[in-house]
Design an enzyme around this catalytic site. Structure first.
Site, PDB file in Angstrom:
ATOM      1  N   LYS A 175      -9.964 -18.408  33.820  1.00  0.00           N
ATOM      2  CA  LYS A 175      -9.415 -19.723  33.473  1.00  0.00           C
ATOM      3  C   LYS A 175      -9.170 -20.509  34.761  1.00  0.00           C
ATOM      4  O   LYS A 175      -8.226 -20.254  35.501  1.00  0.00           O
ATOM      5  CB  LYS A 175      -8.085 -19.600  32.718  1.00  0.00           C
ATOM      6  CG  LYS A 175      -7.654 -20.958  32.168  1.00  0.00           C
ATOM      7  CD  LYS A 175      -6.166 -21.180  32.193  1.00  0.00           C
ATOM      8  CE  LYS A 175      -5.664 -22.028  33.316  1.00  0.00           C
ATOM      9  NZ  LYS A 175      -6.100 -23.401  33.442  1.00  0.00           N
ATOM     10  N   GLU A 250      -0.617 -14.598  44.295  1.00  0.00           N
ATOM     11  CA  GLU A 250      -0.754 -15.267  45.590  1.00  0.00           C
ATOM     12  C   GLU A 250      -0.090 -16.628  45.441  1.00  0.00           C
ATOM     13  O   GLU A 250      -0.639 -17.518  44.784  1.00  0.00           O
ATOM     14  CB  GLU A 250      -2.248 -15.401  45.897  1.00  0.00           C
ATOM     15  CG  GLU A 250      -2.536 -15.542  47.343  1.00  0.00           C
ATOM     16  CD  GLU A 250      -1.799 -14.506  48.140  1.00  0.00           C
ATOM     17  OE1 GLU A 250      -0.915 -14.904  48.896  1.00  0.00           O
ATOM     18  OE2 GLU A 250      -2.070 -13.301  47.965  1.00  0.00           O
ATOM     19  N   CYS A 284      -1.986 -23.494  50.440  1.00  0.00           N
ATOM     20  CA  CYS A 284      -0.842 -22.578  50.484  1.00  0.00           C
ATOM     21  C   CYS A 284      -0.538 -22.215  51.929  1.00  0.00           C
ATOM     22  O   CYS A 284       0.575 -21.832  52.255  1.00  0.00           O
ATOM     23  CB  CYS A 284      -1.081 -21.353  49.631  1.00  0.00           C
ATOM     24  SG  CYS A 284      -2.666 -20.604  49.877  1.00  0.00           S
ATOM     25  N   GLU A 385       8.414 -25.775  49.383  1.00  0.00           N
ATOM     26  CA  GLU A 385       7.004 -26.137  49.491  1.00  0.00           C
ATOM     27  C   GLU A 385       6.803 -27.541  48.907  1.00  0.00           C
ATOM     28  O   GLU A 385       7.225 -27.828  47.799  1.00  0.00           O
ATOM     29  CB  GLU A 385       6.150 -25.133  48.713  1.00  0.00           C
ATOM     30  CG  GLU A 385       4.671 -25.405  48.850  1.00  0.00           C
ATOM     31  CD  GLU A 385       3.806 -24.333  48.214  1.00  0.00           C
ATOM     32  OE1 GLU A 385       4.017 -24.020  47.027  1.00  0.00           O
ATOM     33  OE2 GLU A 385       2.910 -23.815  48.901  1.00  0.00           O
TER      34      GLU A 385
HETATM   35  P1  NDP Z   1       0.322 -23.888  38.796  1.00  0.00           P
HETATM   36  O1  NDP Z   1       0.930 -22.620  39.276  1.00  0.00           O
HETATM   37  O2  NDP Z   1       0.980 -24.610  37.712  1.00  0.00           O
HETATM   38  O3  NDP Z   1      -1.187 -23.635  38.318  1.00  0.00           O
HETATM   39  C1  NDP Z   1      -2.058 -22.655  38.848  1.00  0.00           C
HETATM   40  C2  NDP Z   1      -2.929 -22.097  37.719  1.00  0.00           C
HETATM   41  O4  NDP Z   1      -2.102 -21.449  36.750  1.00  0.00           O
HETATM   42  C3  NDP Z   1      -3.696 -23.169  36.943  1.00  0.00           C
HETATM   43  O5  NDP Z   1      -4.922 -22.637  36.493  1.00  0.00           O
HETATM   44  C4  NDP Z   1      -2.762 -23.445  35.787  1.00  0.00           C
HETATM   45  O6  NDP Z   1      -3.402 -24.042  34.695  1.00  0.00           O
HETATM   46  C5  NDP Z   1      -2.293 -22.035  35.467  1.00  0.00           C
HETATM   47  N1  NDP Z   1      -1.039 -21.933  34.729  1.00  0.00           N
HETATM   48  C6  NDP Z   1      -0.034 -22.851  34.645  1.00  0.00           C
HETATM   49  N2  NDP Z   1       0.968 -22.365  33.881  1.00  0.00           N
HETATM   50  C7  NDP Z   1       0.594 -21.127  33.484  1.00  0.00           C
HETATM   51  C8  NDP Z   1       1.209 -20.121  32.666  1.00  0.00           C
HETATM   52  N3  NDP Z   1       2.410 -20.286  32.134  1.00  0.00           N
HETATM   53  N4  NDP Z   1       0.556 -18.966  32.467  1.00  0.00           N
HETATM   54  C9  NDP Z   1      -0.660 -18.756  33.016  1.00  0.00           C
HETATM   55  N5  NDP Z   1      -1.299 -19.683  33.770  1.00  0.00           N
HETATM   56  C10 NDP Z   1      -0.672 -20.844  34.014  1.00  0.00           C
HETATM   57  O7  NDP Z   1       0.117 -24.817  40.020  1.00  0.00           O
HETATM   58  P2  NDP Z   1      -0.275 -26.363  39.971  1.00  0.00           P
HETATM   59  O8  NDP Z   1      -1.738 -26.449  40.033  1.00  0.00           O
HETATM   60  O9  NDP Z   1       0.365 -27.091  38.855  1.00  0.00           O
HETATM   61  O10 NDP Z   1       0.380 -26.837  41.316  1.00  0.00           O
HETATM   62  C11 NDP Z   1       1.783 -26.944  41.393  1.00  0.00           C
HETATM   63  C12 NDP Z   1       2.296 -26.337  42.659  1.00  0.00           C
HETATM   64  O11 NDP Z   1       1.805 -25.015  42.824  1.00  0.00           O
HETATM   65  C13 NDP Z   1       1.858 -27.020  43.917  1.00  0.00           C
HETATM   66  O12 NDP Z   1       2.629 -28.129  44.177  1.00  0.00           O
HETATM   67  C14 NDP Z   1       2.026 -25.935  44.919  1.00  0.00           C
HETATM   68  O13 NDP Z   1       3.363 -25.835  45.295  1.00  0.00           O
HETATM   69  C15 NDP Z   1       1.639 -24.707  44.180  1.00  0.00           C
HETATM   70  N6  NDP Z   1       0.268 -24.282  44.402  1.00  0.00           N
HETATM   71  C16 NDP Z   1       0.045 -23.268  45.266  1.00  0.00           C
HETATM   72  C17 NDP Z   1      -1.238 -22.864  45.524  1.00  0.00           C
HETATM   73  C18 NDP Z   1      -1.539 -21.782  46.435  1.00  0.00           C
HETATM   74  O14 NDP Z   1      -2.652 -21.755  46.971  1.00  0.00           O
HETATM   75  N7  NDP Z   1      -0.639 -20.841  46.655  1.00  0.00           N
HETATM   76  C19 NDP Z   1      -2.384 -23.530  44.919  1.00  0.00           C
HETATM   77  C20 NDP Z   1      -2.036 -24.585  44.008  1.00  0.00           C
HETATM   78  C21 NDP Z   1      -0.755 -24.920  43.779  1.00  0.00           C
HETATM   79  P3  NDP Z   1      -3.504 -25.649  34.586  1.00  0.00           P
HETATM   80  O15 NDP Z   1      -4.280 -26.103  35.762  1.00  0.00           O
HETATM   81  O16 NDP Z   1      -4.234 -25.830  33.313  1.00  0.00           O
HETATM   82  O17 NDP Z   1      -2.111 -26.148  34.568  1.00  0.00           O
END
Ligand code: NDP
Length: 495
Positions: A175, A250, A284, A385
């Site tokens: 996903k 991660e 990240c 963050e």
């Molecule tokens: P999320 O953690 O919300 O999303 C990451 C992935 O998880 C997406 O595919 C998302 O789907 C999915 N997801 C969201 N909620 C759930 C759930 N309850 N169960 C399973 N999967 C889920 O990050 P965002 O993309 O919304 O970004 C928000 C924040 O996350 C950023 O501001 C940053 O702080 C952090 N982030 C960190 C990253 C890293 O590399 N460590 C990368 C990206 C974000 P969907 O896209 O459909 O919501």
């Protein structure tokens, strides 16, 4: 008209059972629709898991070197289509072309590494404590892997997870982030073209709450590999508890670059600009804190502010763009809210601080590269963050104070020190609490064949990348073969 994309389940491209769809749009020009995607739900996940489970029974028996041959073919196809994928990625999530090319290259490197791992996947043989008895430990596949990925590295991160998963003999339900489904679909198309059999990789598009959660809770999924926010990582830990899945997380970071008084300041300047404002701060591993020695503070800040104000914002497809947009409106609102929080906490903005307007930027989610000074370690902008182009600067007077300041966060992903003093460098390597430490390199720049991951609330102890990720995607099985022809009791007959 925008291109219509599908889920891939059991080798067949298909709509969501509900028939519903959602759009992916260009963050540099929000009126441009990149594609239309199936808005899936639990029934689609159930079908994908059933296909992956059935495919696992055959795939686990394919010799690992043969799986590796397919990985190399994937690498070849990614090389051929690198430019096409990079351009699509820039349109879908905004990074400048040089960076999206790098993102695809990381996928290529990961494919070739996985290809070679097919001829390793080393086990161990050890001496048995009994005569005429053979002892070995071998790696075996685990089952169906749920792969949930973010939008900031839409090629690299899915490949870090899916290639070692599949090379190790597992099958996958993938996903991708709702913001980057087109790049994810292209990757899966390439995997199929390279010869990954039907059912071994399945992609289900849709929201985290619906599709992501259905994957996490599914009783027939054996392991989850997730990259994203710490909040979602904690939720996944809770939601996966009932099925006791193996989970690799991660998560976030609050990475810092220390610049000591003996540092090469020009080098440190290039490093901080790249670390803080590359990918518009949406990594990240992005540098969101600069920890600067008092003796070079004024000089370095002059140099930094001058360069930061000149950074060219724009559409990442244009050759002269240095900083692209934020990925969506929500991310820009988050950045704006932290700019307000920083000001209320008493920090001073010395560069940027506003939504970027005019000059062709009004149609996208642009924000000026922003620098805060007079930041204290207890402020929220020093601890949380932000995931945007915002840098908080903290002043220190010694290496010890610098390392203490760097460690003052719940995260522990990446870290950087600029110094010419070898003793200071090794002291910092010893004392910094982070999964990655760079010396005279910014906080970004991980290579595909090295362990990647963090300590504290950045994750749960697993590592991606290199040889280490294969420990997550395979199970150790201990095997004893007794060829003595009689019962030999361990711990009893030999003592
Ligand atoms: P999320 O953690 O919300 O999303 C990451 C992935 O998880 C997406 O595919 C998302 O789907 C999915 N997801 C969201 N909620 C759930 C759930 N309850 N169960 C399973 N999967 C889920 O990050 P965002 O993309 O919304 O970004 C928000 C924040 O996350 C950023 O501001 C940053 O702080 C952090 N982030 C960190 C990253 C890293 O590399 N460590 C990368 C990206 C974000 P969907 O896209 O459909 O919501």
């Amino acid at each position: 008209m925008a291109q219509k994309y599908h889920n891939l389940i059991d080798g067949k491209w298909q709509d969501a059972r509900s028939g519903e769809t959602f759009e992916s749009r260009n963050p540099a020009n929000w009126s441009e629709v990149v594609g239309v995607f199936p808005k899936s739900s639990k029934v689609d996940v159930d079908a994908a898991v059933a296909a992956a489970r059935a495919a696992f029974e055959k795939w686990r028996l394919v010799p690992a070197p043969a799986r590796g041959d397919i990985m190399r073919k994937i690498g070849d196809l990614l090389v051929q289509r690198k430019e096409e994928i990079a351009r699509l990625m820039t349109r879908e999530m905004g990074k400048v072309l040089a960076e999206t090319r790098g993102d695809v290259q990381e996928g290529i490197d990961t494919a070739y590494y996985a290809g070679s791992e097919g001829r390793r996947l080393f086990g161990k043989t050890v001496p048995s404590e009994l005569p005429n008895k053979f002892a070995m430990a071998i790696r075996v596949p685990i089952g169906v892997a749920g792969i949930i990925t973010p939008w900031n590295f839409p090629m690299a991160i899915p490949t870090w997870k899916m290639f070692p998963a599949i090379l190790s003999g597992n099958t996958v339900v993938f996903k991708p982030a709702s913001d980057t489904p087109a790049v994810a679909t292209l990757l899966v198309e390439i995997m199929m073209e390279a010869g990954v059999p039907p059912g071994v990789v399945n992609i289900v598009h849709g929201g985290g709450g619906a599709v992501g959660n259905a994957i996490v809770q599914h009783p027939d999924i054996d392991l989850i590999s997730f990259t994203g926010s710490t909040a979602t990582g904690k939720q996944i830990t809770r939601d996966s508890a009932d099925t006791l899945k193996r989970v690799s997380l991660e998560l976030g970071g609050k990475n810092a670059q220390i610049v000591m008084d003996d540092a090469d300041l020009d080098l440190a300047l290039d490093g901080i600009l790249w670390g803080a404002f590359g990918t518009t701060g949406q990594r990240c591993t992005a540098t969101s804190r600069l920890i600067l020695h008092d003796k070079v503070y004024d000089k370095f800040m002059d140099m930094l502010v001058g360069r930061a104000k000149k950074l060219k914002l724009g559409d990442g497809l244009k050759a002269d763009t240095e900083v692209g947009p934020l990925v969506n409106e929500g991310q820009r609102k988050t950045v704006q809210s932290y700019v307000e929080i920083g000001q209320k906490e008493g920090a001073n903005i010395i560069a940027g601080g506003r939504i970027a307007q005019g000059g062709g930027l009004d149609g996208g989610w642009f924000h000026e590269p922003t620098i805060f000074t007079d930041v204290r370690p207890d402020m929220r902008i020093a601890k949380e963050e932000i995931f945007g182009p915002v840098l908080s600067v903290l002043r220190v007077r010694s290496l010890e104070e610098a390392v203490t300041t760097l460690n003052n966060t719940v995260y522990g992903l990446s870290s950087s020190l600029y110094t010419r003093d070898i003793n200071k460098a090794f002291t910092a390597i010893r004392d910094i609490r982070a999964g990655i430490t760079y010396i005279n390199v910014p906080t970004i720049g991980a290579e595909a064949h090295m362990p990647f991951g963090g300590v504290k609330q950045t994750g749960n102890g697993h590592r991606e990348g290199g040889w280490t990720v294969y420990d997550f995607f395979s199970e150790w099985k201990a095997v004893y073969v007794d060829y003595s022809g009689k019962l030999q009791r361990a711990q009893i007959d030999n003592y």
